[in-house]
Design an enzyme around this catalytic site. Structure first.
Site, mmCIF file in Angstrom:
data_model
loop_
_atom_site.group_PDB
_atom_site.id
_atom_site.type_symbol
_atom_site.label_atom_id
_atom_site.label_comp_id
_atom_site.label_asym_id
_atom_site.label_seq_id
_atom_site.Cartn_x
_atom_site.Cartn_y
_atom_site.Cartn_z
ATOM 1 N NE ARG A 61 9.840 -0.420 -5.882
ATOM 2 C CZ ARG A 61 10.755 0.266 -5.180
ATOM 3 N NH1 ARG A 61 11.966 0.598 -5.682
ATOM 4 N NH2 ARG A 61 10.731 0.043 -3.722
ATOM 5 C CE LYS A 85 5.309 4.048 0.417
ATOM 6 N NZ LYS A 85 6.279 3.200 -0.703
ATOM 7 N N PRO A 100 0.772 -1.335 0.023
ATOM 8 C CG PRO A 100 -0.929 -1.685 1.606
ATOM 9 C CD PRO A 100 0.477 -2.239 1.293
ATOM 10 C CD GLU A 101 2.301 3.022 -4.511
ATOM 11 O OE1 GLU A 101 2.264 4.327 -5.007
ATOM 12 O OE2 GLU A 101 2.427 2.191 -5.332
#
Length: 283
Positions: free
Chosen positions: A273, A58, A2-3
């Site tokens: 990524r 975060k 989650p960002e």
């Protein structure tokens, strides 16, 4: 993972059930997640009133009446879920398997807050509220992208002369806190900047122009409840839906959405990524 938009959405979902309410009972069902829980965590939480819920990058912090704050990190698959016997205003059925319920907070008023984490990469800690910003996880963080300290002059100064790709620079939590892979891809697409371009090669106008786009993307994502690609759920168990409006992330091989552009979305790998971009629009 989650960002910022997902964590902010969870914080907002927890607030009606937690803020101003007493933790009537806390239960800890295992000794650790990513790291060991603090000693006697259940005992130390029971009887505390949650004064406020806030977010830093975060992380969620629940400031407690006893002068400590519960620091929460969702990790890869963690969920903070609101459920309870009194279904209605903000109580919901528990949508996740109970075998992964690692911490349970029974709140004054009947709500139950459950930290559910199948992969156990999340974390919780108790820290002195007045010293929370000095916690090792928080002390290294840059400014909040939605805060006043993050402006064009600041970002231009931090990017000047950097020989790392602009995508890596924006993912550097020491420069700006809370950005992750999804939203940086979306920001760079809107800015027309290639993810592999060196950060120091940006003009001052290009650097300053990133700030309103970062805020725009984050606020749109928060409004949509975040992005649900795998494990993420809102506090009520519902999916976010910003993923339905992605312009570039996850769209490899599909046409660019920019009017008049004949490009096709491509994917490159940077530092392990995936970076999604339009090779024609982003230079």
């Amino acid at each position: 993972m989650p960002e910022l938009p997902e964590v902010e959405t969870v914080r907002r979902g927890l607030e009606p059930a937690m803020a101003g309410r007493l933790i009537a009972e806390a239960r800890v069902n295992r000794a650790d997640l990513r790291w060991p829980f603090p000693p006697r965590m259940a005992e130390r939480l029971t009887g505390q009133r949650v004064l406020r819920l806030r977010r830093r990058s975060k992380y969620i912090l629940a400031d407690l009446s006893g002068g400590q704050s519960l620091l929460i990190h969702l990790g890869m698959s963690g969920r903070m879920l609101v459920s309870g016997a009194q279904l209605g205003e903000f109580f919901h059925d528990h949508p996740a398997p109970s075998r992964h319920d690692h911490v349970v907070l029974e709140m004054e008023g009947g709500a139950r807050i459950t930290f559910n984490d199948a992969r156990r990469f999340g974390a919780m800690d108790l820290v002195a509220t007045e010293a929370a910003e000095a916690h090792p996880l928080l002390a290294v963080l840059g400014p909040e992208p939605l805060g006043n300290a993050f402006d064009g002059a600041y970002l231009a100064a931090r990017l000047e002369g950097r020989r790392t790709p602009i995508k890596a620079a924006l993912l550097d939590q020491r420069i700006v806190a809370g950005l992750g892979n999804i939203y940086v891809c979306e920001v760079l697409f809107r800015a027309g900047l290639a993810p592999g371009r060196l950060a120091g090669s940006l003009s001052r106008a290009e650097s300053e122009g990133l700030v309103p786009l970062i805020r725009e993307v984050l606020l749109e994502a928060i409004e949509a409840g975040g992005s649900s690609l795998r494990d993420y759920r809102q506090a009520d168990g519902e999916l976010g839906y910003f993923q339905h409006t992605f312009r570039v992330y996850g769209r490899e091989g599909l046409p660019c959405v920019t009017p008049g552009c004949s490009g096709t979305v491509g994917r490159i790998v940077q530092s392990g990524r995936s970076s999604f971009h339009c090779p024609l629009c982003q230079r």
